[in-house]
Design a protein around this motif. Structure first.
Motif, PDB file in Angstrom:
ATOM      1  N   MET A   1       0.836  -1.198   0.000  1.00 27.90           N
ATOM      2  CA  MET A   1       0.000   0.000   0.000  1.00 27.90           C
ATOM      3  C   MET A   1       0.872   1.251   0.000  1.00 27.90           C
ATOM      4  SD  MET A   1      -2.942   1.166   2.738  1.00 27.90           S
ATOM      5  CE  MET A   1      -3.878  -0.333   2.455  1.00 27.90           C
ATOM      6  N   ILE A   2       0.519   2.208  -0.849  1.00 29.44           N
ATOM      7  CA  ILE A   2       1.282   3.449  -0.909  1.00 29.44           C
ATOM      8  C   ILE A   2       1.253   4.163   0.440  1.00 29.44           C
ATOM      9  CG2 ILE A   2       1.208   5.803  -1.856  1.00 29.44           C
ATOM     10  CD1 ILE A   2       0.593   4.607  -4.543  1.00 29.44           C
ATOM     11  N   VAL A   3       2.410   4.696   0.838  1.00 33.59           N
ATOM     12  CA  VAL A   3       2.551   5.439   2.082  1.00 33.59           C
ATOM     13  C   VAL A   3       3.002   6.859   1.776  1.00 33.59           C
ATOM     14  CG1 VAL A   3       3.758   5.596   4.301  1.00 33.59           C
ATOM     15  CG2 VAL A   3       3.181   3.350   3.353  1.00 33.59           C
ATOM     16  N   ILE A   4       2.400   7.820   2.442  1.00 34.68           N
ATOM     17  CA  ILE A   4       2.935   9.177   2.485  1.00 34.68           C
ATOM     18  C   ILE A   4       3.362   9.438   3.923  1.00 34.68           C
ATOM     19  CG2 ILE A   4       2.447  11.639   2.214  1.00 34.68           C
ATOM     20  CD1 ILE A   4       0.492  10.962   0.017  1.00 34.68           C
ATOM     21  N   ASP A   5       4.648   9.683   4.112  1.00 34.32           N
ATOM     22  CA  ASP A   5       5.217   9.935   5.436  1.00 34.32           C
ATOM     23  C   ASP A   5       5.507  11.435   5.533  1.00 34.32           C
ATOM     24  OD1 ASP A   5       6.811  10.161   7.746  1.00 34.32           O
ATOM     25  OD2 ASP A   5       7.773   8.224   7.420  1.00 34.32           O
ATOM     26  N   GLU A  54       7.137   1.151   0.014  1.00 34.24           N
ATOM     27  CA  GLU A  54       6.188   1.923  -0.802  1.00 34.24           C
ATOM     28  C   GLU A  54       5.958   3.330  -0.250  1.00 34.24           C
ATOM     29  OE1 GLU A  54       2.850  -0.129  -2.806  1.00 34.24           O
ATOM     30  OE2 GLU A  54       3.307  -1.774  -1.422  1.00 34.24           O
ATOM     31  N   VAL A  55       7.019   3.912   0.328  1.00 31.98           N
ATOM     32  CA  VAL A  55       6.936   5.306   0.783  1.00 31.98           C
ATOM     33  C   VAL A  55       7.141   6.175  -0.450  1.00 31.98           C
ATOM     34  CG1 VAL A  55       7.781   7.019   2.423  1.00 31.98           C
ATOM     35  CG2 VAL A  55       7.847   4.582   3.018  1.00 31.98           C
ATOM     36  N   ALA A  56       6.077   6.338  -1.188  1.00 30.46           N
ATOM     37  CA  ALA A  56       6.155   7.017  -2.483  1.00 30.46           C
ATOM     38  C   ALA A  56       6.453   8.494  -2.328  1.00 30.46           C
ATOM     39  CB  ALA A  56       4.849   6.821  -3.248  1.00 30.46           C
ATOM     40  N   VAL A  57       5.908   9.099  -1.262  1.00 30.94           N
ATOM     41  CA  VAL A  57       6.048  10.535  -1.047  1.00 30.94           C
ATOM     42  C   VAL A  57       6.343  10.775   0.427  1.00 30.94           C
ATOM     43  CG1 VAL A  57       4.899  12.792  -1.156  1.00 30.94           C
ATOM     44  CG2 VAL A  57       4.397  11.052  -2.888  1.00 30.94           C
ATOM     45  N   CYS A  58       7.194  11.743   0.691  1.00 29.79           N
ATOM     46  CA  CYS A  58       7.421  12.181   2.071  1.00 29.79           C
ATOM     47  C   CYS A  58       7.494  13.696   2.099  1.00 29.79           C
ATOM     48  CB  CYS A  58       8.700  11.571   2.651  1.00 29.79           C
ATOM     49  SG  CYS A  58      10.239  12.238   1.969  1.00 29.79           S
ATOM     50  N   LEU A  59       7.326  14.251   3.270  1.00 33.01           N
ATOM     51  CA  LEU A  59       7.711  15.633   3.527  1.00 33.01           C
ATOM     52  C   LEU A  59       9.149  15.583   3.999  1.00 33.01           C
ATOM     53  CD1 LEU A  59       4.635  16.000   3.323  1.00 33.01           C
ATOM     54  CD2 LEU A  59       4.821  17.748   5.096  1.00 33.01           C
ATOM     55  N   ALA A  60      10.054  16.053   3.171  1.00 36.41           N
ATOM     56  CA  ALA A  60      11.487  16.014   3.455  1.00 36.41           C
ATOM     57  C   ALA A  60      11.918  17.371   3.985  1.00 36.41           C
ATOM     58  CB  ALA A  60      12.274  15.646   2.206  1.00 36.41           C
ATOM     59  N   THR A  61      12.653  17.355   5.084  1.00 39.42           N
ATOM     60  CA  THR A  61      12.880  18.592   5.821  1.00 39.42           C
ATOM     61  C   THR A  61      14.187  19.285   5.493  1.00 39.42           C
ATOM     62  OG1 THR A  61      14.013  17.502   7.666  1.00 39.42           O
ATOM     63  CG2 THR A  61      11.605  17.650   7.786  1.00 39.42           C
ATOM     64  N   ARG A 120       1.442   3.038 -12.037  1.00 33.48           N
ATOM     65  CA  ARG A 120       1.673   2.322 -13.296  1.00 33.48           C
ATOM     66  C   ARG A 120       2.991   1.546 -13.274  1.00 33.48           C
ATOM     67  NH1 ARG A 120      -0.597   7.002 -15.831  1.00 33.48           N
ATOM     68  NH2 ARG A 120       1.491   7.912 -15.970  1.00 33.48           N
ATOM     69  N   SER A 121       4.031   2.162 -12.688  1.00 32.44           N
ATOM     70  CA  SER A 121       5.383   1.598 -12.775  1.00 32.44           C
ATOM     71  C   SER A 121       5.746   0.722 -11.596  1.00 32.44           C
ATOM     72  CB  SER A 121       6.412   2.732 -12.888  1.00 32.44           C
ATOM     73  OG  SER A 121       6.124   3.574 -13.963  1.00 32.44           O
ATOM     74  N   GLY A 122       5.015   0.850 -10.483  1.00 29.64           N
ATOM     75  CA  GLY A 122       5.429   0.164  -9.275  1.00 29.64           C
ATOM     76  C   GLY A 122       6.532   0.933  -8.590  1.00 29.64           C
ATOM     77  N   ALA A 123       7.062   0.355  -7.507  1.00 28.27           N
ATOM     78  CA  ALA A 123       8.033   1.060  -6.673  1.00 28.27           C
ATOM     79  C   ALA A 123       9.436   1.066  -7.265  1.00 28.27           C
ATOM     80  CB  ALA A 123       8.064   0.422  -5.284  1.00 28.27           C
ATOM     81  N   THR A 124       9.633   0.450  -8.436  1.00 36.48           N
ATOM     82  CA  THR A 124      10.996   0.290  -8.950  1.00 36.48           C
ATOM     83  C   THR A 124      11.446   1.433  -9.839  1.00 36.48           C
ATOM     84  OG1 THR A 124      10.121  -0.993 -10.798  1.00 36.48           O
ATOM     85  CG2 THR A 124      10.848  -2.216  -8.846  1.00 36.48           C
ATOM     86  N   SER A 125      10.496   2.138 -10.502  1.00 37.63           N
ATOM     87  CA  SER A 125      10.903   3.054 -11.554  1.00 37.63           C
ATOM     88  C   SER A 125      10.970   4.528 -11.165  1.00 37.63           C
ATOM     89  CB  SER A 125       9.991   2.871 -12.764  1.00 37.63           C
ATOM     90  OG  SER A 125      10.396   3.713 -13.810  1.00 37.63           O
ATOM     91  N   PRO A 126       9.895   5.166 -10.691  1.00 40.34           N
ATOM     92  CA  PRO A 126       9.961   6.624 -10.505  1.00 40.34           C
ATOM     93  C   PRO A 126      10.902   7.010  -9.361  1.00 40.34           C
ATOM     94  CG  PRO A 126       7.686   5.793 -10.418  1.00 40.34           C
ATOM     95  CD  PRO A 126       8.595   4.627 -10.309  1.00 40.34           C
ATOM     96  N   PRO A 127      11.494   8.198  -9.436  1.00 39.18           N
ATOM     97  CA  PRO A 127      12.214   8.704  -8.259  1.00 39.18           C
ATOM     98  C   PRO A 127      11.251   8.821  -7.083  1.00 39.18           C
ATOM     99  CG  PRO A 127      12.634  10.062 -10.198  1.00 39.18           C
ATOM    100  CD  PRO A 127      11.520   9.140 -10.561  1.00 39.18           C
ATOM    101  N   LEU A 128      11.771   8.779  -5.879  1.00 39.78           N
ATOM    102  CA  LEU A 128      10.946   8.977  -4.685  1.00 39.78           C
ATOM    103  C   LEU A 128      10.474  10.425  -4.650  1.00 39.78           C
ATOM    104  CD1 LEU A 128      13.288   7.080  -2.227  1.00 39.78           C
ATOM    105  CD2 LEU A 128      11.024   6.294  -2.934  1.00 39.78           C
ATOM    106  N   GLY A 129       9.197  10.634  -4.403  1.00 40.04           N
ATOM    107  CA  GLY A 129       8.651  11.978  -4.393  1.00 40.04           C
ATOM    108  C   GLY A 129       8.783  12.638  -3.032  1.00 40.04           C
ATOM    109  N   PHE A 130       8.983  13.957  -3.036  1.00 45.61           N
ATOM    110  CA  PHE A 130       9.031  14.664  -1.751  1.00 45.61           C
ATOM    111  C   PHE A 130       8.467  16.064  -1.892  1.00 45.61           C
ATOM    112  CE2 PHE A 130      12.909  16.223  -3.660  1.00 45.61           C
ATOM    113  CZ  PHE A 130      13.142  17.476  -3.100  1.00 45.61           C
ATOM    114  N   ILE A 131       7.869  16.522  -0.802  1.00 47.64           N
ATOM    115  CA  ILE A 131       7.415  17.900  -0.642  1.00 47.64           C
ATOM    116  C   ILE A 131       8.371  18.551   0.346  1.00 47.64           C
ATOM    117  CG2 ILE A 131       5.539  19.371   0.176  1.00 47.64           C
ATOM    118  CD1 ILE A 131       3.645  16.981  -0.589  1.00 47.64           C
TER     119      ILE A 131
END
Length: 364
Positions: A1-5, A54-61, A120-131
């Motif tokens: 399951m996708i996680v946003i941390d 599956e930490v697709a997106v985080c708030l990176a400080t 679409r790509s799964g956890a292997t392809s896109p860069p990890l997203g961050f805000i």
């Protein structure tokens, strides 16, 4: 399951702890084996484990203080030095972007498109997203400087960390906002920045939520009624955030999960991930729904496995939370809301009113 941390100190770990986050957690631990510094070889966060969890997106400080507390890895003599350190941390994120490891997400279309690509790509392809977020606003040299930081990609700001900042009083200090702090809130509201009320001393918290009319979140905060201490929020504070349609990220620091925790003495064996779910559930019970609780782990925020739940080894273990929620009777839609949907709703509302995020939330 996708996680946003909602809270990871990635650049602080890379620059201040000299950790190569492109390596795996075990590889970093091997490199730190034998180091005498506290919390070495107990790290839990690295890019490969974020993908596996599956930490697709985080708030990176960005994290650099001028609080006067004298913590070697956190405090600097003045705001100018803190600003330079934070700019260095920003440079790290930009380098990681150029190498294809990370992708900064600055608006709703970018976040929406990114998560569709991830699915679409799964956890292997896109860069990890961050805000991009800032924990303690000392690197903002004055209220008018917030505009430059906004242009650099900064979207979320916490006014203080530990001790006093130029703008507010944080954890382990008492008092309200400074004049500069009140002015900063005005500029943040005009820009569309999100206010992170985590770490604010009680008086500063109440003053900030009264003055600031923009979007508010609590990236990594637990519940004072479960674990006494000023670092946690009272039920009245939580109700205030719920009324603002805010979201509260549950933190994984053991001392915020276990009453009476003594650093360096209490064993992690006394606390499990069930305690994290206790705090998530408490927010849900106060709200009467699951719209306001989420994940804000704070992993490797100055601690490692020694101050994490006993059944937790790396950030990939965030995937244990859904089953724990399921055992407590939470429905699948509510579990998805806690793991990612609530943060998506908050940023959709913060960044645009033009179209609905409902289809994306269903698809995820």
């Amino acid at each position: 399951m996708i996680v946003i941390d909602a809270h990871l100190d990635l650049s602080w770990n890379a620059l201040n702890w000299n950790r190569d986050l492109t390596l795996t957690v075990p590889e970093i631990r091997r490199l730190e084996a034998g180091m005498k510094e506290k919390n070495r070889a107990t790290n839990t966060v690295a890019f490969p484990e974020m993908r596996r969890g599956e930490v697709a997106v985080c708030l990176a400080t960005l994290l650099a203080r001028a609080s006067g507390l004298g913590e070697p890895m956190l405090d600097y003599r003045n705001q100018e030095i803190a600003c330079a350190m934070a700019q260095g941390q920003l440079a790290y994120y930009r380098i990681m972007e150029s190498k294809g490891h990370l992708r900064m997400l600055k608006n709703w279309p970018a976040l929406e498109t990114y998560l569709q690509d991830w699915k679409r790509s799964g956890a292997t392809s896109p860069p990890l997203g961050f805000i991009l977020s800032m924990e303690g606003a000392d690197p903002i040299l004055g209220p008018s400087e917030a505009t430059r930081w906004w242009s650099d990609g900064l979207k979320v700001v916490g006014m203080a960390h530990y001790g006093p900042s130029a703008y507010a009083h944080g954890t382990a200090s008492a008092g309200g906002l400074t004049r500069k702090g009140r002015d900063l809130l005005k500029v943040m509201e005009e820009l569309g920045m999100v206010l992170d009320v985590t770490h604010l001393a009680d008086e500063s918290f109440w003053e900030a939520v009264r003055l600031f009319h923009g979007p508010v979140l609590a990236s990594h905060n637990n519940c004072r009624s479960l674990v006494p201490g000023e670092r946690q929020f009272t039920d009245d504070q939580l109700r205030c955030l719920i009324e603002r349609d805010s979201v509260v990220g549950a933190a994984f620091d053991a001392w915020m999960l276990y009453p009476g925790w003594v650093p360096g003495e209490t064993s992690r064996s006394v606390v499990s991930l069930e305690a994290v779910v206790d705090h998530i559930d408490h927010v849900c019970q106060l709200a009467g729904n699951a719209r306001h609780a989420a994940i804000g782990s704070d992993l490797d925020g100055g601690f490692g496995t020694e101050e994490s739940p006993r059944d937790f080894d790396t950030i990939a273990d965030l995937q244990k939370i859904p089953d724990l929620l399921r055992k407590r009777g939470y429905k699948q839609t509510d579990i998805e809301a806690v793991m990612h949907g609530n943060w998506l709703r908050l940023f959709h509302k913060a960044w645009t009113d033009r179209r609905s995020a409902s289809k994306l939330l269903i698809d995820l």
